[in-house]
Design an enzyme around this catalytic site. Sequence first.
Site, PDB file in Angstrom:
ATOM      1  NE  ARG A 182      -4.272  -1.659   1.708  1.00 22.48           N
ATOM      2  CZ  ARG A 182      -5.320  -1.793   2.274  1.00 22.48           C
ATOM      3  NH1 ARG A 182      -5.747  -0.770   3.294  1.00 22.48           N
ATOM      4  NH2 ARG A 182      -6.349  -2.630   2.098  1.00 22.48           N
ATOM      5  CG  ASP A 201     -14.504   7.650   5.107  1.00 18.60           C
ATOM      6  OD1 ASP A 201     -15.171   6.632   4.919  1.00 18.60           O
ATOM      7  OD2 ASP A 201     -13.240   7.559   5.011  1.00 18.60           O
TER       8      ASP A 201
HETATM    9  C1  SAM Z   1     -14.711  -0.757   4.666  1.00 25.70           C
HETATM   10  S1  SAM Z   1     -15.233   1.035   4.316  1.00 25.70           S
HETATM   11  C2  SAM Z   1     -16.999   0.731   5.070  1.00 25.70           C
HETATM   12  C3  SAM Z   1     -17.825   1.746   4.176  1.00 25.70           C
HETATM   13  C4  SAM Z   1     -19.451   1.394   4.245  1.00 25.70           C
HETATM   14  N1  SAM Z   1     -19.454   1.705   5.782  1.00 25.70           N
HETATM   15  C5  SAM Z   1     -19.672   0.074   4.217  1.00 25.70           C
HETATM   16  O1  SAM Z   1     -20.259  -0.689   4.918  1.00 25.70           O
HETATM   17  O2  SAM Z   1     -19.960  -0.342   2.934  1.00 25.70           O
HETATM   18  C6  SAM Z   1     -14.384   1.846   5.842  1.00 25.70           C
HETATM   19  C7  SAM Z   1     -14.348   3.234   5.686  1.00 25.70           C
HETATM   20  O3  SAM Z   1     -13.913   3.610   7.062  1.00 25.70           O
HETATM   21  C8  SAM Z   1     -12.815   4.813   6.778  1.00 25.70           C
HETATM   22  N2  SAM Z   1     -12.295   4.870   8.182  1.00 25.70           N
HETATM   23  C9  SAM Z   1     -11.083   4.236   8.529  1.00 25.70           C
HETATM   24  N3  SAM Z   1     -10.639   4.720   9.530  1.00 25.70           N
HETATM   25  C10 SAM Z   1     -11.545   5.825  10.067  1.00 25.70           C
HETATM   26  C11 SAM Z   1     -11.383   6.661  10.964  1.00 25.70           C
HETATM   27  N4  SAM Z   1     -10.722   6.905  12.160  1.00 25.70           N
HETATM   28  N5  SAM Z   1     -12.261   7.655  10.983  1.00 25.70           N
HETATM   29  C12 SAM Z   1     -13.381   7.742   9.882  1.00 25.70           C
HETATM   30  N6  SAM Z   1     -13.379   6.827   8.998  1.00 25.70           N
HETATM   31  C13 SAM Z   1     -12.430   5.976   8.938  1.00 25.70           C
HETATM   32  C14 SAM Z   1     -12.373   4.313   5.468  1.00 25.70           C
HETATM   33  O4  SAM Z   1     -11.674   5.479   5.012  1.00 25.70           O
HETATM   34  C15 SAM Z   1     -13.275   3.644   4.755  1.00 25.70           C
HETATM   35  O5  SAM Z   1     -13.833   4.562   3.755  1.00 25.70           O
END
Ligand code: SAM
Length: 275
Positions: free
Chosen positions: A36, A146
């Site tokens: 990554r 996000d």
């Molecule tokens: C796997 S996606 C899930 C998207 C959606 N909720 C779903 O279930 O399809 C996880 C998301 O969490 C975000 N994320 C990770 N760490 C985070 C944080 N500390 N605060 C806010 N968002 C975060 C990532 O950028 C990513 O877009």
Amino acid sequence: MKAEITPQEYVAFKSFLQDACGILLGENKQYLVKSRLRRILEENNLNTLGELLERLRRSGRGGLREVVIDAMTTNETLWFRDNHPFRILQEKLLPEFAERKSNQPLRIWSAACSTGQEPYSIAMIVEEFRRTKPGKLRDVKITATDISKSVLEVARKGEYEMLAIGRGLSPERQKQFFTPSLNGGWQIKPQIKSMVEFKELNLLERYMPGRFDIVMCRNVLIYFSADLKKDILTRMNTALNPDGYLVLGASESLNGLPHLYEMVQCHPGIIYRKK
Ligand SMILES: C[S@@+](CC[C@H](N)C(=O)[O-])C[C@H]1O[C@@H](n2cnc3c(N)ncnc32)[C@H](O)[C@@H]1O
């Protein structure tokens, strides 16, 4: 990355990432870090993870730090992911709030919204509900947050390639809620887009982006430690209105916090009501 990651570099990077965004890396994820971050190291003329960490220490917040967090987050998402939460929204939550709140505003938070599929799926369900119950739930706002700037950029645009459209969206909904865009993609219609407001928010911050009737926090807490997860869910509880609901991801559960949330079985699917 020219050199292998040393054990010291790996420990230091794990701790940087956990402090920056909560993500807890497993013991043997060096290959993931390497793949990554490869491009970022090349673009910044850095040879080792240690050099990147040093640069991060010197550059502080913003810039490179954001790019690294962006690269390390998993943004996988799709339309109507797991189906149950959206069926529960359609069959239980919206009818209940339409009854309970009558013409008062309904506020929904999609925490960790990635490229927008989750909040826009919620908005489509709301629009479909309104069509069957004219005059109900006229004031609905979805706040979608996000940590990642790049996913928010895609989400705000609301334009998706055919490949992304094909993941979870039925041809009927595609036809109803999207228009073809000039470059071969599909643009979400204004009536759906205008319901959603996107904001950058790190869930580690204590700030809550408002008060809500429904919070969807799906497929993000799995990356965090048990303590951090508890802390975030405790804060989300304070952001919920009385009798508001929390919706977690399909593989996630609320371990602990029985004083804050009551489990509601929806056959199939589980949601949590604020106590
Ligand atoms: C796997 S996606 C899930 C998207 C959606 N909720 C779903 O279930 O399809 C996880 C998301 O969490 C975000 N994320 C990770 N760490 C985070 C944080 N500390 N605060 C806010 N968002 C975060 C990532 O950028 C990513 O877009």
